[in-house]
Design a protein around this motif. Structure first.
Motif, PDB file in Angstrom:
ATOM      1  N   LEU A 120       0.826  -1.214   0.000  1.00  0.00           N
ATOM      2  CA  LEU A 120       0.000   0.000   0.000  1.00  0.00           C
ATOM      3  C   LEU A 120       0.855   1.257   0.000  1.00  0.00           C
ATOM      4  CD1 LEU A 120      -2.740  -1.015   2.594  1.00  0.00           C
ATOM      5  CD2 LEU A 120      -2.921  -1.021   0.091  1.00  0.00           C
ATOM      6  N   ASP A 121       2.128   1.124   0.402  1.00  0.00           N
ATOM      7  CA  ASP A 121       2.969   2.317   0.568  1.00  0.00           C
ATOM      8  C   ASP A 121       4.356   2.173  -0.072  1.00  0.00           C
ATOM      9  OD1 ASP A 121       4.143   0.483   2.224  1.00  0.00           O
ATOM     10  OD2 ASP A 121       3.749   1.585   4.087  1.00  0.00           O
ATOM     11  N   GLU A 122       4.610   1.079  -0.766  1.00  0.00           N
ATOM     12  CA  GLU A 122       5.899   0.775  -1.398  1.00  0.00           C
ATOM     13  C   GLU A 122       7.005   0.556  -0.354  1.00  0.00           C
ATOM     14  OE1 GLU A 122       8.336   2.075  -5.459  1.00  0.00           O
ATOM     15  OE2 GLU A 122       7.144   3.574  -4.417  1.00  0.00           O
ATOM     16  N   GLN A 123       6.612   0.339   0.887  1.00  0.00           N
ATOM     17  CA  GLN A 123       7.581   0.073   1.952  1.00  0.00           C
ATOM     18  C   GLN A 123       7.377  -1.319   2.528  1.00  0.00           C
ATOM     19  OE1 GLN A 123      10.074   2.236   2.684  1.00  0.00           O
ATOM     20  NE2 GLN A 123       9.274   3.542   1.048  1.00  0.00           N
ATOM     21  N   ASP A 124       6.167  -1.592   2.985  1.00  0.00           N
ATOM     22  CA  ASP A 124       5.837  -2.888   3.562  1.00  0.00           C
ATOM     23  C   ASP A 124       5.150  -3.748   2.498  1.00  0.00           C
ATOM     24  OD1 ASP A 124       6.769  -2.163   6.137  1.00  0.00           O
ATOM     25  OD2 ASP A 124       4.896  -1.037   6.467  1.00  0.00           O
ATOM     26  N   TRP A 125       5.755  -4.890   2.198  1.00  0.00           N
ATOM     27  CA  TRP A 125       5.262  -5.742   1.121  1.00  0.00           C
ATOM     28  C   TRP A 125       4.614  -7.000   1.680  1.00  0.00           C
ATOM     29  CZ3 TRP A 125       5.202  -4.331  -3.948  1.00  0.00           C
ATOM     30  CH2 TRP A 125       5.911  -3.172  -4.274  1.00  0.00           C
ATOM     31  N   ILE A 126       3.499  -7.370   1.092  1.00  0.00           N
ATOM     32  CA  ILE A 126       2.744  -8.562   1.476  1.00  0.00           C
ATOM     33  C   ILE A 126       2.957  -9.636   0.415  1.00  0.00           C
ATOM     34  CG2 ILE A 126       0.458  -9.493   1.980  1.00  0.00           C
ATOM     35  CD1 ILE A 126      -0.413  -6.569   2.529  1.00  0.00           C
ATOM     36  N   SER A 127       3.383 -10.807   0.826  1.00  0.00           N
ATOM     37  CA  SER A 127       3.567 -11.911  -0.111  1.00  0.00           C
ATOM     38  C   SER A 127       2.214 -12.496  -0.500  1.00  0.00           C
ATOM     39  CB  SER A 127       4.445 -12.992   0.512  1.00  0.00           C
ATOM     40  OG  SER A 127       4.542 -14.111  -0.333  1.00  0.00           O
ATOM     41  N   LEU A 128       1.953 -12.614  -1.797  1.00  0.00           N
ATOM     42  CA  LEU A 128       0.678 -13.136  -2.282  1.00  0.00           C
ATOM     43  C   LEU A 128       0.782 -14.556  -2.815  1.00  0.00           C
ATOM     44  CD1 LEU A 128      -0.691 -10.041  -4.252  1.00  0.00           C
ATOM     45  CD2 LEU A 128      -0.767 -10.519  -1.793  1.00  0.00           C
ATOM     46  N   GLY A 129       2.004 -15.012  -3.072  1.00  0.00           N
ATOM     47  CA  GLY A 129       2.146 -16.370  -3.593  1.00  0.00           C
ATOM     48  C   GLY A 129       3.416 -16.522  -4.404  1.00  0.00           C
ATOM     49  N   THR A 130       3.738 -17.760  -4.707  1.00  0.00           N
ATOM     50  CA  THR A 130       4.930 -18.094  -5.480  1.00  0.00           C
ATOM     51  C   THR A 130       4.565 -19.122  -6.534  1.00  0.00           C
ATOM     52  OG1 THR A 130       6.392 -17.669  -3.594  1.00  0.00           O
ATOM     53  CG2 THR A 130       7.270 -19.026  -5.380  1.00  0.00           C
ATOM     54  N   GLY A 131       5.055 -18.907  -7.741  1.00  0.00           N
ATOM     55  CA  GLY A 131       4.816 -19.846  -8.834  1.00  0.00           C
ATOM     56  C   GLY A 131       6.112 -20.387  -9.380  1.00  0.00           C
ATOM     57  N   SER A 132       6.081 -21.598  -9.877  1.00  0.00           N
ATOM     58  CA  SER A 132       7.255 -22.251 -10.436  1.00  0.00           C
ATOM     59  C   SER A 132       7.680 -21.583 -11.742  1.00  0.00           C
ATOM     60  CB  SER A 132       6.934 -23.723 -10.708  1.00  0.00           C
ATOM     61  OG  SER A 132       7.780 -24.272 -11.679  1.00  0.00           O
ATOM     62  N   ALA A 133       8.989 -21.378 -11.903  1.00  0.00           N
ATOM     63  CA  ALA A 133       9.500 -20.862 -13.167  1.00  0.00           C
ATOM     64  C   ALA A 133       9.383 -21.915 -14.267  1.00  0.00           C
ATOM     65  CB  ALA A 133      10.946 -20.416 -13.011  1.00  0.00           C
ATOM     66  N   ARG A 134       9.592 -23.161 -13.928  1.00  0.00           N
ATOM     67  CA  ARG A 134       9.483 -24.218 -14.935  1.00  0.00           C
ATOM     68  C   ARG A 134       8.137 -24.174 -15.647  1.00  0.00           C
ATOM     69  NH1 ARG A 134      11.354 -29.308 -16.319  1.00  0.00           N
ATOM     70  NH2 ARG A 134      12.919 -29.406 -14.680  1.00  0.00           N
ATOM     71  N   ALA A 135       7.056 -23.895 -14.901  1.00  0.00           N
ATOM     72  CA  ALA A 135       5.721 -23.898 -15.497  1.00  0.00           C
ATOM     73  C   ALA A 135       5.528 -22.786 -16.518  1.00  0.00           C
ATOM     74  CB  ALA A 135       4.666 -23.792 -14.395  1.00  0.00           C
ATOM     75  N   ILE A 136       6.387 -21.761 -16.480  1.00  0.00           N
ATOM     76  CA  ILE A 136       6.309 -20.668 -17.454  1.00  0.00           C
ATOM     77  C   ILE A 136       7.252 -20.921 -18.632  1.00  0.00           C
ATOM     78  CG2 ILE A 136       6.692 -18.172 -17.742  1.00  0.00           C
ATOM     79  CD1 ILE A 136       4.221 -18.740 -16.173  1.00  0.00           C
ATOM     80  N   SER A 137       8.111 -21.916 -18.535  1.00  0.00           N
ATOM     81  CA  SER A 137       9.104 -22.160 -19.567  1.00  0.00           C
ATOM     82  C   SER A 137       8.475 -22.773 -20.818  1.00  0.00           C
ATOM     83  CB  SER A 137      10.201 -23.088 -19.048  1.00  0.00           C
ATOM     84  OG  SER A 137       9.708 -24.410 -18.910  1.00  0.00           O
ATOM     85  N   PRO A 138       9.059 -22.535 -21.992  1.00  0.00           N
ATOM     86  CA  PRO A 138       8.563 -23.159 -23.224  1.00  0.00           C
ATOM     87  C   PRO A 138       8.596 -24.684 -23.173  1.00  0.00           C
ATOM     88  CG  PRO A 138      10.099 -21.389 -23.738  1.00  0.00           C
ATOM     89  CD  PRO A 138      10.171 -21.614 -22.258  1.00  0.00           C
ATOM     90  N   GLU A 139       9.507 -25.243 -22.389  1.00  0.00           N
ATOM     91  CA  GLU A 139       9.640 -26.699 -22.325  1.00  0.00           C
ATOM     92  C   GLU A 139       8.456 -27.368 -21.639  1.00  0.00           C
ATOM     93  OE1 GLU A 139      13.525 -24.902 -23.024  1.00  0.00           O
ATOM     94  OE2 GLU A 139      12.048 -24.538 -21.442  1.00  0.00           O
ATOM     95  N   ASP A 140       7.618 -26.600 -20.921  1.00  0.00           N
ATOM     96  CA  ASP A 140       6.528 -27.184 -20.138  1.00  0.00           C
ATOM     97  C   ASP A 140       5.186 -27.090 -20.856  1.00  0.00           C
ATOM     98  OD1 ASP A 140       6.061 -28.509 -17.561  1.00  0.00           O
ATOM     99  OD2 ASP A 140       4.702 -26.834 -17.162  1.00  0.00           O
ATOM    100  N   PHE A 141       5.211 -26.989 -22.189  1.00  0.00           N
ATOM    101  CA  PHE A 141       3.949 -26.882 -22.912  1.00  0.00           C
ATOM    102  C   PHE A 141       3.145 -28.181 -22.800  1.00  0.00           C
ATOM    103  CE2 PHE A 141       6.571 -28.976 -26.087  1.00  0.00           C
ATOM    104  CZ  PHE A 141       5.692 -29.811 -26.751  1.00  0.00           C
ATOM    105  N   VAL A 142       1.820 -28.042 -22.998  1.00  0.00           N
ATOM    106  CA  VAL A 142       0.937 -29.207 -22.912  1.00  0.00           C
ATOM    107  C   VAL A 142       0.257 -29.468 -24.250  1.00  0.00           C
ATOM    108  CG1 VAL A 142      -1.028 -30.245 -21.740  1.00  0.00           C
ATOM    109  CG2 VAL A 142       0.504 -28.739 -20.485  1.00  0.00           C
ATOM    110  N   HIS A 143      -0.550 -28.505 -24.703  1.00  0.00           N
ATOM    111  CA  HIS A 143      -1.383 -28.718 -25.881  1.00  0.00           C
ATOM    112  C   HIS A 143      -0.694 -28.349 -27.191  1.00  0.00           C
ATOM    113  CE1 HIS A 143      -4.283 -27.924 -22.496  1.00  0.00           C
ATOM    114  NE2 HIS A 143      -4.689 -29.096 -22.930  1.00  0.00           N
ATOM    115  N   LYS A 144       0.247 -27.431 -27.141  1.00  0.00           N
ATOM    116  CA  LYS A 144       0.803 -26.878 -28.365  1.00  0.00           C
ATOM    117  C   LYS A 144       2.247 -26.457 -28.095  1.00  0.00           C
ATOM    118  CE  LYS A 144      -0.387 -23.353 -31.845  1.00  0.00           C
ATOM    119  NZ  LYS A 144       0.913 -22.686 -31.961  1.00  0.00           N
ATOM    120  N   MET A 145       3.146 -26.759 -29.012  1.00  0.00           N
ATOM    121  CA  MET A 145       4.540 -26.360 -28.824  1.00  0.00           C
ATOM    122  C   MET A 145       4.648 -24.862 -28.636  1.00  0.00           C
ATOM    123  SD  MET A 145       7.128 -28.609 -31.185  1.00  0.00           S
ATOM    124  CE  MET A 145       8.502 -27.759 -30.413  1.00  0.00           C
TER     125      MET A 145
END
Length: 518
Positions: free
Chosen positions: A462-487
């Motif tokens: 809210l003030d750019e000083q105190d930060w609230i963690s909302l979650g963490t996601g895997s980098a692998r899941a964003i990588s091109p190598e982790d595609f499912v339906h389409k290359m």
């Protein structure tokens, strides 16, 4: 060439970090110019300029209007494949494929920063067309045709003013027997014609091969080994291939090509990047790196240096720092498909980027309100200040790291059942999950995504000083190598977005600035 001219040159690879695949290069007078694939992103085909092959600056995008590139309904990793850039008698030519649109075409310009012409379509070829201007005035198109092990290169002559074929296509190159003979280029060097292409598919077996002939249609004598590959090496750079050759001001040759910097776990969110290496000629054959490891992250070579203007003290293609949105958006910013009219503005509220959500959201194949730029470093942070008070259920806006419709992480504010909520959502392999949700009355919110080799961390303040963690996601899941339906042929793009989730949103989301810190 005098030995006194040769000096030790140092530079870092990749020369274009982040999702910049399928490079093509040309020298025109005092500068080198380079283009890359852009797939579903608009404007299409980023174009760069360099005085010395090492320091690059993006000067625009070749396809920057709807009459040149209509991406409506095109899925991610469709769109623009493998452009080839050429220069002849004062005119630049960029030839490419719109794979789900108008097919193969080229555009022209006298100023590489634009404007470029509307498309001139050509009749034959699958993907990856390239142009060659011969000494006798004839102009040839060389293009990939067929699929997998049946892929090969065809070639035919065209009228360069109209694109009309002047000859029937002929099969001229079958590659080395591997799958996916792609990205063919024809050159004439020291009186010989060279046919160069990639082979093996754009992954661990990727390689560059070459043949030569006394005639433009061959037959081409193939050099028995790849001239560029790391397929047998345990090396930090993999998937090398899809190369293009260029001669510098001193008659020395270089190659630009794609490669991937894999993590220890075998993926890379950055996707395929552009690398540079010297070419060494031996008995009339060019050599770059056949499993020798000479293409490295830190290059030290003996070459004749080119003069470097005083302002070229860094690589301007690596765009970090703050964008205050006080001026026209820089050429590194891009949309997913063509933007809807009125969906974004930097003049509605001067000094901010204003977004209005469309019906489609980040998981849809449609016109979505998203503007982003390539992630260029594994470790970085991206921060923005957003003012957004949604008034209708379904309205949402925020920050996102995106691979495609099946993989994206976002955080921001949304309205649901009459309440405004700070939220974070992870979409992995097409499945979305809310990982944080909390009611808010705040009008302004600071949003941040921090990337590491393994994770993306989402947080807000809210003030750019105190930060609230909302979650963490895997980098692998964003990588091109982790595609499912389409290359997936792209890399991670970080950006700002808005959506009405089924209906157009009339509430503006205003972003004061965007920070990219490394």
């Amino acid at each position: 060439m005098s030995q006194l001219q040769v000096q030790q040159i140092r530079y870092a690879n990749p020369i274009l970090p982040g999702f910049y695949p399928d490079p093509s290069i040309v020298k025109a007078e005092d500068y080198f110019y380079l283009v890359c694939s852009s797939f579903e992103y608009f404007p299409g085909v980023p174009i760069f300029r360099s005085p010395d092959l090492i320091h690059w600056e993006q000067i625009g995008n070749v396809l920057d209007r709807m009459s040149q590139l209509d991406l409506t309904g095109q899925k991610s990793s469709d769109g623009i494949y493998a452009p080839a850039l050429r220069y002849h008698e004062g005119t630049f030519y960029m030839i490419t494929t719109d794979v789900r649109g108008i097919g193969n075409f080229y555009v022209t310009a006298t100023n590489p920063a634009g404007p470029w012409s509307d498309p001139i379509r050509i009749p034959y070829g699958g993907i990856d067309p390239s142009l060659f201007f011969d000494d006798d005035g004839k102009v040839y198109v060389t293009a990939q045709q067929g699929a997998d092990y049946d892929s090969h290169a065809i070639q035919y002559e065209i009228d360069i003013t109209t694109g009309k074929a002047l000859s029937e296509p002929q099969v001229v190159w079958h590659g080395d027997g591997g799958p996916w003979t792609e990205g063919p280029h024809l050159y004439k060097i020291n009186g010989m014609y060279y046919m160069m292409s990639a082979s093996g598919g754009t992954a661990k077996e990727h390689r560059e091969i070459i043949g030569r002939s006394e005639h433009p249609y061959g037959p081409f004598e193939r050099y028995p080994e790849p001239i560029l590959t790391h397929r047998h090496l345990d090396h930090p750079i993999q998937y090398l291939g899809h190369a293009d050759l260029v001669e510098d001001h001193h008659g020395e040759w270089w190659a630009v090509f794609l490669g991937v910097r894999l993590t220890e776990d075998g993926y890379s969110v950055l996707g395929r990047e552009t690398f540079l290496a010297p070419v060494v000629w031996n008995e009339g054959w060019p050599h770059i790196d056949n499993n020798e490891g000479t293409v490295s992250l830190d290059m030290t070579i003996q070459r004749t240096p080119m003069s470097v203007p005083s302002q070229a003290d860094g690589n301007a293609a690596i765009v970090a720092g703050r964008d205050d949105f006080n001026e026209e958006l820089g050429p590194q910013w891009m949309f997913v498909r063509n933007p809807s009219e009125g969906a974004s503005s930097i003049t509605d509220n001067p000094g901010t980027l204003t977004l209005y959500g469309q019906e489609a959201n980040l998981s849809d194949v449609g016109q979505i309100t998203f503007i982003g730029r390539r992630q260029q470093h594994l470790q970085a942070s991206y921060t923005t200040s957003m003012t957004f008070v949604p008034t209708a259920d379904g309205e949402e806006a925020g920050m996102c790291i995106r691979r495609d419709e099946d993989a994206h992480y976002e955080l921001g504010v949304k309205r649901s059942e009459g309440r405004n909520l700070i939220f974070a959502r992870l979409t992995v392999r097409g499945e979305s999950k809310i990982v944080y949700e909390n009611e808010t009355e705040a009008e302004q919110l600071f949003l941040r995504i921090e990337s590491t080799e393994t994770d993306y961390k989402l947080s807000c303040s809210l003030d750019e000083q105190d930060w609230i963690s909302l979650g963490t996601g895997s980098a692998r899941a964003i990588s091109p190598e982790d595609f499912v339906h389409k290359m997936c042929f792209t890399g991670a793009v970080v950006g700002l977005y808005a959506t009405g989730n089924g209906q157009a949103s009339h509430t503006p989301a205003r972003f004061d600035w965007f920070d990219y810190e490394i």
